[in-house]
Design a protein around this motif. Sequence first.
Motif, PDB file in Angstrom:
ATOM      1  N   ALA A   1       0.850  -1.529   0.185  1.00 43.58           N
ATOM      2  CA  ALA A   1      -0.097  -0.174   0.068  1.00 43.58           C
ATOM      3  C   ALA A   1       1.117   1.313  -0.058  1.00 43.58           C
ATOM      4  O   ALA A   1       1.788   1.179   0.590  1.00 43.58           O
ATOM      5  CB  ALA A   1      -0.862   0.233   1.251  1.00 43.58           C
ATOM      6  N   ILE A   2       0.724   2.123  -0.435  1.00 45.65           N
ATOM      7  CA  ILE A   2       1.216   3.992  -0.885  1.00 45.65           C
ATOM      8  C   ILE A   2       0.907   4.260   0.535  1.00 45.65           C
ATOM      9  O   ILE A   2       1.807   4.994   1.058  1.00 45.65           O
ATOM     10  CB  ILE A   2       0.803   4.561  -2.035  1.00 45.65           C
ATOM     11  N   LYS A   3      -0.136   3.793   0.761  1.00 46.06           N
ATOM     12  CA  LYS A   3      -0.037   4.429   2.750  1.00 46.06           C
ATOM     13  C   LYS A   3      -1.440   3.471   3.425  1.00 46.06           C
ATOM     14  O   LYS A   3      -2.407   3.347   2.845  1.00 46.06           O
ATOM     15  CB  LYS A   3      -1.090   6.456   1.878  1.00 46.06           C
ATOM     16  N   VAL A   4      -1.478   4.281   4.737  1.00 50.76           N
ATOM     17  CA  VAL A   4      -3.199   3.634   5.891  1.00 50.76           C
ATOM     18  C   VAL A   4      -2.179   4.425   6.412  1.00 50.76           C
ATOM     19  O   VAL A   4      -1.889   5.272   6.518  1.00 50.76           O
ATOM     20  CB  VAL A   4      -2.297   2.489   6.252  1.00 50.76           C
ATOM     21  N   SER A   5      -3.929   5.240   7.312  1.00 50.94           N
ATOM     22  CA  SER A   5      -3.825   5.792   7.792  1.00 50.94           C
ATOM     23  C   SER A   5      -5.075   5.246   8.982  1.00 50.94           C
ATOM     24  O   SER A   5      -6.171   4.615   8.765  1.00 50.94           O
ATOM     25  CB  SER A   5      -3.904   7.482   7.645  1.00 50.94           C
ATOM     26  N   SER A   6      -5.415   5.549   9.868  1.00 47.91           N
ATOM     27  CA  SER A   6      -6.171   4.673  11.232  1.00 47.91           C
ATOM     28  C   SER A   6      -7.052   5.908  12.338  1.00 47.91           C
ATOM     29  O   SER A   6      -5.591   6.227  13.008  1.00 47.91           O
ATOM     30  CB  SER A   6      -5.349   3.572  12.118  1.00 47.91           C
ATOM     31  N   SER A   7      -7.497   6.241  12.746  1.00 44.59           N
ATOM     32  CA  SER A   7      -8.118   6.992  13.364  1.00 44.59           C
ATOM     33  C   SER A   7      -9.378   6.140  14.459  1.00 44.59           C
ATOM     34  O   SER A   7      -9.565   5.163  13.991  1.00 44.59           O
ATOM     35  CB  SER A   7      -8.826   8.038  13.081  1.00 44.59           C
ATOM     36  N   MET A   8      -8.849   6.434  16.005  1.00 46.97           N
ATOM     37  CA  MET A   8     -10.305   6.509  17.030  1.00 46.97           C
ATOM     38  C   MET A   8     -11.081   7.734  17.140  1.00 46.97           C
ATOM     39  O   MET A   8      -9.883   7.782  18.205  1.00 46.97           O
ATOM     40  CB  MET A   8      -9.570   4.721  17.211  1.00 46.97           C
ATOM     41  N   GLN A   9     -11.968   7.469  17.711  1.00 44.31           N
ATOM     42  CA  GLN A   9     -12.232   8.252  18.903  1.00 44.31           C
ATOM     43  C   GLN A   9     -13.567   7.171  19.386  1.00 44.31           C
ATOM     44  O   GLN A   9     -13.777   7.027  19.579  1.00 44.31           O
ATOM     45  CB  GLN A   9     -12.970   9.611  17.606  1.00 44.31           C
ATOM     46  N   GLU A  10     -13.631   7.727  21.085  1.00 40.31           N
ATOM     47  CA  GLU A  10     -14.174   7.402  21.823  1.00 40.31           C
ATOM     48  C   GLU A  10     -14.269   8.980  23.509  1.00 40.31           C
ATOM     49  O   GLU A  10     -13.044   9.151  23.191  1.00 40.31           O
ATOM     50  CB  GLU A  10     -13.878   6.128  22.502  1.00 40.31           C
ATOM     51  N   TRP A  11     -14.762   9.006  24.498  1.00 46.51           N
ATOM     52  CA  TRP A  11     -14.678   9.690  25.171  1.00 46.51           C
ATOM     53  C   TRP A  11     -13.619  10.092  25.789  1.00 46.51           C
ATOM     54  O   TRP A  11     -13.753  11.152  26.580  1.00 46.51           O
ATOM     55  CB  TRP A  11     -16.246   9.696  26.304  1.00 46.51           C
ATOM     56  N   CYS A  12     -12.891   9.076  26.043  1.00 44.41           N
ATOM     57  CA  CYS A  12     -11.522   8.918  26.699  1.00 44.41           C
ATOM     58  C   CYS A  12     -10.817  10.126  25.906  1.00 44.41           C
ATOM     59  O   CYS A  12      -9.788  10.675  26.200  1.00 44.41           O
ATOM     60  CB  CYS A  12     -11.351   8.336  27.297  1.00 44.41           C
ATOM     61  N   GLY A  13     -11.310   9.820  24.314  1.00 41.19           N
ATOM     62  CA  GLY A  13      -9.479  10.972  23.570  1.00 41.19           C
ATOM     63  C   GLY A  13     -10.204  10.666  22.553  1.00 41.19           C
ATOM     64  O   GLY A  13     -10.614   9.814  21.797  1.00 41.19           O
ATOM     65  N   HIS A  14      -8.559  10.697  21.673  1.00 42.34           N
ATOM     66  CA  HIS A  14      -8.671   9.747  20.420  1.00 42.34           C
ATOM     67  C   HIS A  14      -7.214   9.426  19.818  1.00 42.34           C
ATOM     68  O   HIS A  14      -6.388  10.445  20.655  1.00 42.34           O
ATOM     69  CB  HIS A  14      -9.288  10.930  19.443  1.00 42.34           C
ATOM     70  N   VAL A  15      -6.796   8.743  19.404  1.00 36.72           N
ATOM     71  CA  VAL A  15      -5.928   8.540  18.766  1.00 36.72           C
ATOM     72  C   VAL A  15      -5.587   8.338  16.747  1.00 36.72           C
ATOM     73  O   VAL A  15      -6.527   8.208  15.975  1.00 36.72           O
ATOM     74  CB  VAL A  15      -5.334   7.579  19.305  1.00 36.72           C
ATOM     75  N   TYR A  16      -4.216   8.616  16.496  1.00 35.55           N
ATOM     76  CA  TYR A  16      -4.114   8.954  14.626  1.00 35.55           C
ATOM     77  C   TYR A  16      -3.176   8.072  14.520  1.00 35.55           C
ATOM     78  O   TYR A  16      -2.183   8.375  15.220  1.00 35.55           O
ATOM     79  CB  TYR A  16      -4.298  10.110  14.468  1.00 35.55           C
ATOM     80  N   THR A  17      -2.726   7.022  13.394  1.00 33.54           N
ATOM     81  CA  THR A  17      -1.690   6.728  13.112  1.00 33.54           C
ATOM     82  C   THR A  17      -1.986   6.868  11.910  1.00 33.54           C
ATOM     83  O   THR A  17      -2.282   6.778  11.163  1.00 33.54           O
ATOM     84  CB  THR A  17      -1.269   5.237  13.612  1.00 33.54           C
ATOM     85  N   GLN A  18      -0.882   6.770  11.182  1.00 31.48           N
ATOM     86  CA  GLN A  18      -0.761   7.036   9.385  1.00 31.48           C
ATOM     87  C   GLN A  18       1.106   6.466   8.996  1.00 31.48           C
ATOM     88  O   GLN A  18       1.886   6.823   9.869  1.00 31.48           O
ATOM     89  CB  GLN A  18      -0.768   8.374   9.256  1.00 31.48           C
ATOM     90  N   LEU A  19       0.867   6.082   8.316  1.00 32.37           N
ATOM     91  CA  LEU A  19       2.161   5.143   7.372  1.00 32.37           C
ATOM     92  C   LEU A  19       1.993   5.072   6.472  1.00 32.37           C
ATOM     93  O   LEU A  19       0.854   5.432   5.283  1.00 32.37           O
ATOM     94  CB  LEU A  19       1.505   3.009   7.571  1.00 32.37           C
ATOM     95  N   ASN A  20       3.212   6.323   5.752  1.00 26.81           N
ATOM     96  CA  ASN A  20       3.523   6.655   4.508  1.00 26.81           C
ATOM     97  C   ASN A  20       4.971   5.572   3.906  1.00 26.81           C
ATOM     98  O   ASN A  20       5.403   5.237   4.699  1.00 26.81           O
ATOM     99  CB  ASN A  20       4.178   8.220   4.155  1.00 26.81           C
ATOM    100  N   ASN A  21       4.674   4.858   2.390  1.00 26.09           N
ATOM    101  CA  ASN A  21       5.277   4.328   1.776  1.00 26.09           C
ATOM    102  C   ASN A  21       6.331   5.212   0.880  1.00 26.09           C
ATOM    103  O   ASN A  21       6.049   5.367  -0.274  1.00 26.09           O
ATOM    104  CB  ASN A  21       4.252   3.360   0.878  1.00 26.09           C
ATOM    105  N   LYS A  22       7.695   5.104   1.831  1.00 22.16           N
ATOM    106  CA  LYS A  22       8.771   5.741   0.509  1.00 22.16           C
ATOM    107  C   LYS A  22       9.233   4.064   0.864  1.00 22.16           C
ATOM    108  O   LYS A  22       9.493   3.669   0.778  1.00 22.16           O
ATOM    109  CB  LYS A  22       9.274   6.462   1.808  1.00 22.16           C
ATOM    110  N   SER A  23      11.066   4.804   0.963  1.00 21.66           N
ATOM    111  CA  SER A  23      11.633   4.306   0.904  1.00 21.66           C
ATOM    112  C   SER A  23      12.437   2.741   2.106  1.00 21.66           C
ATOM    113  O   SER A  23      12.940   1.771   2.235  1.00 21.66           O
ATOM    114  CB  SER A  23      13.577   5.063   0.629  1.00 21.66           C
ATOM    115  N   GLN A  24      11.623   3.909   3.368  1.00 22.67           N
ATOM    116  CA  GLN A  24      11.440   2.411   3.899  1.00 22.67           C
ATOM    117  C   GLN A  24      10.127   3.159   4.705  1.00 22.67           C
ATOM    118  O   GLN A  24       8.998   3.719   4.168  1.00 22.67           O
ATOM    119  CB  GLN A  24      12.004   2.782   5.263  1.00 22.67           C
TER     120      GLN A  24
END
Length: 310
Positions: free
Chosen positions: A144-167
């Motif tokens: 995949a060229i890119k993958v991202s993920s977000s999660m929300q709930e009442w305690c807070g939220h998180v976000y992760t993103q991966l970009n496919n480059k040389s690594q």
Amino acid sequence: MKNLAIPLFQFAITLFIVLNFNACKKATTTPSGKVLALNEPVTTTAKKAVPLPQEFKSYWYAGDAELTSYKLVQARYGELREGHATLIYVTEEFLPKIQVKADYPNATNVPVLKLNAVKKFNTGIYPYSIMQSTFYPVANNQHAIKVSSSMQEWCGHVYTQLNNKSQFEVVSHSYFQGEADQTLKLNKSVLENELWAQLRIDPSSLPTGEISCIPAFEFIRLKHKPVKAFKATATLTKNSYKLYYPELNRTLLLYFEASFPYQITGWEETFNSGGKQLKTTATKLKSIKSPYWSKNQNKDEILRDSLLLH
């Protein structure tokens, strides 16, 4: 536009998109109609591109998306929670350098099959909302060229993103101590997130045997695991694909139709939740094709009924 500089099949796709380009459209197919198990381990080198069959182009480049709803039973905090999941598949033109959706057609764009995987469920009084996005190139069997993920709930939220480059370049943000703001680079290995798109293009291309695999970002954040590859065993049959992670004591089993367009009919995910092994399940409810981005008026809310999303 130097058409001779790109393969004939890619030119055909590019030309088609130039004629039919629109804001948020399209989708993808399988070069092989027969599912064959692969017995060699996955490598990180790109495999040779293969031409896309006409049925793939006809289905995924018809100017709309594929929307599929599922009845969800999600394991969380040692209990099973009822909810719903939706898989939204659509093809798009992607800018390979900055790795975002292209606003205009161009010969340098990369056609991708995008998957937005959405989950909604409640834990007691408060709700969870999870979305994972995967951008997988349709014309070759690479990562995949890119993958991202977000999660929300009442305690807070998180976000992760991966970009496919040389690594693989990863950025992650969380409200938890120890996970707050991270950047890291990883050697390339199989991405669990990309398998859901790769399957829709060609199930026979899925990796099998002993592999190194980065689990779905959803699982990593729900279980507070490090973003890294784990050893896994992958098994492919005519209409199922199974991943087992010994170190995580986790199993993912995807069920799909044996013939094109290889729709995912459901899945199971077994892992430790609240000190016991529980199984998350998703069962297909309804699937439609629609240019959903244009269905944004109040009168269009009735279309949610067609997906059994109430």
